[in-house]
Design a protein around this motif. Structure first.
Motif, short mmCIF file in Angstrom:
data_model
loop_
_atom_site.label_atom_id
_atom_site.label_comp_id
_atom_site.label_asym_id
_atom_site.label_seq_id
_atom_site.Cartn_x
_atom_site.Cartn_y
_atom_site.Cartn_z
N PRO A 198 -52.68 -5.49 48.21
CA PRO A 198 -52.91 -6.74 47.48
C PRO A 198 -51.63 -7.57 47.35
CG PRO A 198 -52.79 -4.93 45.95
CD PRO A 198 -52.68 -4.33 47.32
N GLU A 199 -51.69 -8.80 47.83
CA GLU A 199 -50.54 -9.69 47.73
C GLU A 199 -50.61 -10.56 46.48
OE1 GLU A 199 -49.78 -11.92 51.26
OE2 GLU A 199 -50.11 -10.19 52.55
N LYS A 200 -51.83 -10.82 46.02
CA LYS A 200 -52.04 -11.66 44.84
C LYS A 200 -53.19 -11.09 44.04
CE LYS A 200 -54.68 -14.89 47.72
NZ LYS A 200 -54.68 -14.03 48.89
N THR A 201 -53.34 -11.58 42.82
CA THR A 201 -54.37 -11.07 41.92
C THR A 201 -55.76 -11.15 42.54
OG1 THR A 201 -53.01 -11.74 40.03
CG2 THR A 201 -55.33 -11.30 39.60
N ALA A 202 -56.05 -12.21 43.26
CA ALA A 202 -57.37 -12.38 43.87
C ALA A 202 -57.70 -11.29 44.89
CB ALA A 202 -57.48 -13.76 44.53
N ASP A 203 -56.70 -10.58 45.40
CA ASP A 203 -56.92 -9.49 46.34
C ASP A 203 -57.38 -8.20 45.66
OD1 ASP A 203 -56.05 -11.19 48.37
OD2 ASP A 203 -54.00 -10.40 48.34
N LEU A 204 -57.26 -8.15 44.34
CA LEU A 204 -57.65 -6.97 43.58
C LEU A 204 -59.15 -6.96 43.31
CD1 LEU A 204 -54.80 -7.05 40.90
CD2 LEU A 204 -54.98 -5.47 42.83
N PRO A 205 -59.76 -5.81 43.13
CA PRO A 205 -61.18 -5.75 42.73
C PRO A 205 -61.39 -6.50 41.41
CG PRO A 205 -60.41 -3.58 43.42
CD PRO A 205 -59.20 -4.47 43.33
N ALA A 206 -62.58 -7.02 41.20
CA ALA A 206 -62.88 -7.85 40.02
C ALA A 206 -62.54 -7.14 38.71
CB ALA A 206 -64.35 -8.26 40.04
N THR A 207 -62.86 -5.88 38.59
CA THR A 207 -62.56 -5.15 37.35
C THR A 207 -61.07 -5.04 37.12
OG1 THR A 207 -64.62 -3.89 37.51
CG2 THR A 207 -62.89 -2.97 36.12
N VAL A 208 -60.31 -4.78 38.16
CA VAL A 208 -58.85 -4.66 38.04
C VAL A 208 -58.24 -6.01 37.67
CG1 VAL A 208 -56.72 -3.99 39.23
CG2 VAL A 208 -58.83 -2.71 39.64
N GLN A 209 -58.81 -7.10 38.17
CA GLN A 209 -58.32 -8.44 37.84
C GLN A 209 -58.41 -8.72 36.34
OE1 GLN A 209 -59.82 -11.72 40.20
NE2 GLN A 209 -59.96 -10.41 42.00
N LYS A 210 -59.34 -8.06 35.65
CA LYS A 210 -59.47 -8.25 34.20
C LYS A 210 -58.34 -7.57 33.43
CE LYS A 210 -64.44 -8.68 34.39
NZ LYS A 210 -65.73 -8.19 33.95
N ILE A 211 -57.63 -6.67 34.11
CA ILE A 211 -56.58 -5.90 33.44
C ILE A 211 -55.19 -6.39 33.81
CG2 ILE A 211 -55.56 -3.61 33.21
CD1 ILE A 211 -58.27 -2.43 33.85
N ILE A 212 -54.92 -6.60 35.12
CA ILE A 212 -53.55 -6.98 35.52
C ILE A 212 -53.57 -8.25 36.36
CG2 ILE A 212 -52.72 -4.59 35.48
CD1 ILE A 212 -52.65 -4.64 38.51
N ARG A 213 -52.40 -8.93 36.28
CA ARG A 213 -52.16 -10.11 37.12
C ARG A 213 -50.90 -9.85 37.92
NH1 ARG A 213 -52.03 -13.31 32.63
NH2 ARG A 213 -50.08 -14.20 33.36
N LEU A 214 -51.00 -10.05 39.22
CA LEU A 214 -49.84 -9.91 40.10
C LEU A 214 -49.06 -11.21 40.08
CD1 LEU A 214 -51.50 -7.97 43.06
CD2 LEU A 214 -50.14 -7.06 41.17
N PRO A 215 -47.79 -11.19 40.48
CA PRO A 215 -46.93 -12.37 40.35
C PRO A 215 -47.31 -13.55 41.23
CG PRO A 215 -45.74 -10.59 41.42
CD PRO A 215 -47.04 -10.04 40.96
N LYS A 216 -47.98 -13.33 42.35
CA LYS A 216 -48.25 -14.45 43.25
C LYS A 216 -49.55 -15.12 42.94
CE LYS A 216 -45.69 -12.45 47.03
NZ LYS A 216 -45.68 -12.00 48.38
#
Length: 160
Positions: A142-160
């Motif tokens: 995953p390079e950015k938050t949108a690359d993460l699964p939907a559930t994981v996106q609710k927990i963490i945000r990546l810097p890009k």
């Protein structure tokens, strides 16, 4: 006379034992709670504990720590994870857990037995004042938050 009484006792034990053995099956949770945030189990996901979600293409596990453990445990956890796989590459990064202060993370990448690659994100920091460590294993980098699964996106945000 004793035989009918024994048969009656055996019948009752069998009947009641059968009833007791047929307790309702436990219903798998439909949500997991991460620091007060309800995370729905996506279709195709299972939960082995209230701190773990396994889906077809990713796994999410977390553990609550105390403040003294935050000083040494994440480094030990990362070192153990590195030792599990040959050819592991490590890259540090920063992210955010639940819109809190910046959290530390390490991205491990390693070849799988099937010939592909796996990417393990180990993230640790404070979420709503609670020290926590997250372990996320994915088949994609995953390079950015949108690359993460939907559930994981609710927990963490990546810097890009």
């Amino acid at each position: 006379m004793k035989l009918p009484v024994l048969l009656l006792v055996a019948f009752w034990l069998t009947a009641f034992g059968t009833c007791w053995a047929q307790a309702p099956a436990e219903v798998a949770p439909v949500t997991l709670n991460f620091c007060g945030v309800e995370l729905p189990l996506e279709s195709g996901c299972t939960s082995e504990s209230k701190y773990q979600m396994a889906c077809g293409d990713y796994q999410l596990t977390w553990m609550y720590l105390d403040f003294s453990m935050m000083k040494t445990y994440p480094a030990q956890f990362i070192k153990q994870a590195e030792k599990k796989h040959k050819g592991t590459e490590k890259q540090p990064f920063e992210c955010v857990i639940l819109d809190g202060p910046p959290a530390q993370g390490v991205r491990l990448s390693y070849p799988t037995e099937a010939g592909g690659m796996a990417y393990q994100l180990i993230v640790y920091g404070n979420a709503k004042g609670q020290p926590v460590l997250l372990d996320i294993t994915l088949p994609i980098d995953p390079e950015k938050t949108a690359d993460l699964p939907a559930t994981v996106q609710k927990i963490i945000r990546l810097p890009k």
